[in-house]
Design a protein around this motif. Structure first.
Motif, PDB file in Angstrom:
ATOM      1  N   MET A 198       0.825  -1.203   0.000  1.00 34.05           N
ATOM      2  CA  MET A 198       0.000   0.000   0.000  1.00 34.05           C
ATOM      3  C   MET A 198       0.863   1.259   0.000  1.00 34.05           C
TER       4      MET A 198
ATOM      5  N   HIS B 150      -2.963  -1.273  -5.330  1.00 35.68           N
ATOM      6  CA  HIS B 150      -4.409  -1.395  -5.147  1.00 35.68           C
ATOM      7  C   HIS B 150      -4.786  -2.861  -5.263  1.00 35.68           C
TER       8      HIS B 150
ATOM      9  N   TRP C 268      -2.123  -7.620  -5.871  1.00 39.32           N
ATOM     10  CA  TRP C 268      -2.058  -6.154  -5.895  1.00 39.32           C
ATOM     11  C   TRP C 268      -1.526  -5.690  -7.240  1.00 39.32           C
TER      12      TRP C 268
END
Length: 91
Positions: A44, A49, A66
């Motif tokens: 993150m 995302h 991710w």
């Protein structure tokens, strides 16, 4: 000049952080939930995302995929952080 994918930078930071905090045998000395949480934080921090349900949403039953702003991908879970094969992403 080739650009290093963000997933590679995230993986390197994760590995260095774990080894510097907990030593070379960190996998055996830390709870899997702690490993997964740190991996998620690092991803993150690099602007990742979630493409799949997060560890919290899946109850830890599946890794989280991710995607970073540059299109590179990584997986996090009880194992830590892994880069996705860049050749698979191009296919």
């Amino acid at each position: 000049m080739a650009v290093t994918p963000t997933a590679t930078h995230a993986y390197n930071l994760f590995a260095l952080t774990m080894e510097s905090r907990y030593g070379n045998n960190w996998r055996a000395s830390i709870a899997p939930e702690t490993i997964a949480a740190l991996a998620d934080e690092i991803v993150m921090g690099f602007g990742g995302h979630a493409v799949s349900p997060t560890l919290t949403q899946s109850g830890g039953s599946a890794p989280t995929v991710w995607r970073f702003p540059d299109g590179s991908q990584a997986r996090t879970g009880h194992f830590g952080l892994r880069r996705e094969d860049l050749e698979e992403q191009a296919a």
